[in-house]
Each structure stands twice: as C-alpha cells, then as structure tokens.
Design a protein around this motif. Structure first.
Motif, short mmCIF file in Angstrom:
data_model
loop_
_atom_site.label_atom_id
_atom_site.label_comp_id
_atom_site.label_asym_id
_atom_site.label_seq_id
_atom_site.Cartn_x
_atom_site.Cartn_y
_atom_site.Cartn_z
N ILE A 150 34.52 93.17 22.65
CA ILE A 150 34.96 92.04 23.47
C ILE A 150 34.18 92.01 24.79
O ILE A 150 33.72 90.96 25.24
CB ILE A 150 36.48 92.09 23.72
N GLY A 151 34.01 93.17 25.41
CA GLY A 151 33.24 93.24 26.65
C GLY A 151 31.80 92.80 26.46
O GLY A 151 31.24 92.08 27.30
N GLY A 152 31.19 93.21 25.35
CA GLY A 152 29.82 92.79 25.07
C GLY A 152 29.73 91.28 24.88
O GLY A 152 28.80 90.63 25.38
N CYS A 153 30.70 90.71 24.15
CA CYS A 153 30.72 89.25 23.96
C CYS A 153 30.87 88.52 25.29
O CYS A 153 30.21 87.51 25.54
CB CYS A 153 31.85 88.85 23.01
N ILE A 154 31.72 89.04 26.15
CA ILE A 154 31.93 88.42 27.46
C ILE A 154 30.65 88.48 28.29
O ILE A 154 30.27 87.49 28.94
CB ILE A 154 33.11 89.07 28.20
N LEU A 155 29.97 89.62 28.26
CA LEU A 155 28.72 89.73 29.02
C LEU A 155 27.67 88.76 28.50
O LEU A 155 26.95 88.13 29.28
CB LEU A 155 28.19 91.16 28.95
N ILE A 156 27.57 88.60 27.19
CA ILE A 156 26.61 87.66 26.62
C ILE A 156 26.95 86.23 27.04
O ILE A 156 26.08 85.45 27.43
CB ILE A 156 26.56 87.80 25.08
N LEU A 157 28.25 85.89 26.97
CA LEU A 157 28.66 84.54 27.37
C LEU A 157 28.42 84.29 28.85
O LEU A 157 28.00 83.19 29.24
CB LEU A 157 30.13 84.32 27.02
N LEU A 158 28.66 85.28 29.69
CA LEU A 158 28.40 85.13 31.13
C LEU A 158 26.91 84.92 31.39
O LEU A 158 26.52 84.10 32.23
CB LEU A 158 28.92 86.33 31.90
N TYR A 159 26.07 85.66 30.68
CA TYR A 159 24.63 85.50 30.84
C TYR A 159 24.20 84.10 30.41
O TYR A 159 23.41 83.44 31.11
CB TYR A 159 23.89 86.56 30.03
N LEU A 160 24.70 83.63 29.27
CA LEU A 160 24.35 82.28 28.82
C LEU A 160 24.83 81.23 29.81
O LEU A 160 24.13 80.25 30.09
CB LEU A 160 24.95 82.02 27.43
N ASP A 161 26.02 81.41 30.35
CA ASP A 161 26.55 80.48 31.35
C ASP A 161 25.65 80.45 32.58
O ASP A 161 25.33 79.38 33.10
CB ASP A 161 27.97 80.88 31.74
N HIS A 162 25.25 81.62 33.02
CA HIS A 162 24.38 81.71 34.20
C HIS A 162 23.05 80.98 33.97
O HIS A 162 22.60 80.19 34.81
CB HIS A 162 24.13 83.18 34.52
N THR A 163 22.41 81.22 32.82
CA THR A 163 21.11 80.59 32.57
C THR A 163 21.26 79.07 32.40
O THR A 163 20.42 78.31 32.90
CB THR A 163 20.44 81.18 31.32
N MET A 164 22.31 78.64 31.75
CA MET A 164 22.50 77.20 31.57
C MET A 164 22.79 76.51 32.90
O MET A 164 22.30 75.41 33.16
CB MET A 164 23.62 76.94 30.56
N ARG A 165 23.56 77.16 33.76
CA ARG A 165 23.82 76.57 35.09
C ARG A 165 22.54 76.48 35.91
O ARG A 165 22.30 75.51 36.63
CB ARG A 165 24.86 77.40 35.85
N ARG A 166 21.71 77.51 35.84
CA ARG A 166 20.44 77.48 36.58
C ARG A 166 19.56 76.34 36.09
O ARG A 166 18.97 75.61 36.89
CB ARG A 166 19.69 78.80 36.40
N ARG A 167 19.45 76.16 34.79
CA ARG A 167 18.66 75.07 34.25
C ARG A 167 19.23 73.71 34.64
O ARG A 167 18.49 72.79 34.99
CB ARG A 167 18.58 75.17 32.73
N TYR A 168 20.55 73.59 34.60
CA TYR A 168 21.20 72.34 34.95
C TYR A 168 20.94 72.00 36.42
O TYR A 168 20.57 70.88 36.75
CB TYR A 168 22.71 72.45 34.69
N GLU A 169 21.10 72.99 37.30
CA GLU A 169 20.88 72.76 38.73
C GLU A 169 19.41 72.45 39.01
O GLU A 169 19.09 71.59 39.83
CB GLU A 169 21.33 73.97 39.53
N ALA A 170 18.51 73.15 38.33
CA ALA A 170 17.08 72.89 38.55
C ALA A 170 16.72 71.48 38.10
O ALA A 170 15.96 70.78 38.77
CB ALA A 170 16.25 73.92 37.78
N ARG A 171 17.26 71.05 36.98
CA ARG A 171 16.96 69.71 36.48
C ARG A 171 17.51 68.64 37.42
O ARG A 171 16.85 67.65 37.71
CB ARG A 171 17.56 69.52 35.09
N HIS A 172 18.72 68.84 37.94
CA HIS A 172 19.32 67.83 38.79
C HIS A 172 18.75 67.83 40.20
O HIS A 172 18.70 66.79 40.83
CB HIS A 172 20.84 68.00 38.81
N THR A 173 18.31 68.97 40.71
CA THR A 173 17.66 68.94 42.02
C THR A 173 16.28 68.30 41.91
O THR A 173 15.83 67.64 42.82
CB THR A 173 17.53 70.37 42.60
N LYS A 174 15.60 68.48 40.77
CA LYS A 174 14.31 67.86 40.56
C LYS A 174 14.47 66.33 40.44
O LYS A 174 13.69 65.56 40.99
CB LYS A 174 13.66 68.40 39.30
#
Length: 130
Positions: A102-126
C-alpha cells in the motif's frame, strides 16, 4: 598648407563615418543579432552542463564498481549471501507485506500526481504568458 591637409583628412574621416545607403543594416538587426547570441550562449551552457553531469555520472559509477570489485577480491564479503541472511533472519508478517504494498502504491501515485501537476502548471503558464 598643413591646415589644408588636416581639413582633407577630417573630410575623408567624416565621409567614411557617415552611413551610406548601400551599407545600411536591415531592420531590427541588433535585436536579431542579440537573440542569436543569447541562443548560442544558452546552447553552449546546456552542452557544458550535459558534459559535466555525464562525466560526474561516469566517474561515480566507475568508483562504485571499483569499490564493489575490491570488496569481492580482497575480502570475504559476498553481497548475495549477506542479503539472503538478512531476509531469511528477518520475519516479515503478512500484514507488513500488505502495508509495504500500500505504501509503495501511494508513493507511485504521489509521484504521478506531482509530475502531472508540474506539466499542467507549465502548460498553463506558457499559454497565459503568450
């Protein structure tokens, strides 16, 4: 006589320094040239950074491999046997395995959330900056 030579030299210099219609630079020449220079500087900086990271990575990997080789050659250290001993001696309950999963799944999901938020913010600031 001396004054006329100096006046002629001055007139020749003035003619040379005046812009001629044939030698005019294109519109926005300075800005375009500065953009090219900045782009070339950034490109060279990226190349330098790449080579620095590459050299540090290669040297680090070589040091790690050399250390492991020395451990195997000059000592009785055997990593595989040590790891087997650690895992065999440690009793892992079934609950701990589930929590680890469960901890490993949570870490993977947190990492995916972080990368997707970064891409979303980069796209919208651009988009908003243009």
């Amino acid at each position: 006589m001396k004054e006329t030579k100096e006046i002629k030299k001055d007139e020749a210099l003035i003619r040379l320094m005046q812009p001629n219609a044939d030698t005019r630079l294109p519109f926005m020449f300075n800005e375009q040239l500065m953009k090219r220079i900045e782009a070339e500087t950034k490109r060279k900086a990226r190349i330098n950074t790449f080579w620095q990271y590459a050299s540090v990575s290669v040297i680090s990997i070589a040091l790690i491999i050399g250390t492991i080789k020395l451990l195997f050659l000059y000592t009785s250290f055997n990593l595989i046997h040590k790891l087997e001993y650690i895992f065999n001696s440690a009793f892992i309950s079934p609950d701990l395995k589930i929590y680890t999963f469960i901890g490993g799944c949570i870490l993977i999901l947190l990492y995916l959330d972080h990368t997707m938020r970064r891409r979303y913010e980069a796209r919208h600031t651009k988009d908003s900056g243009s």
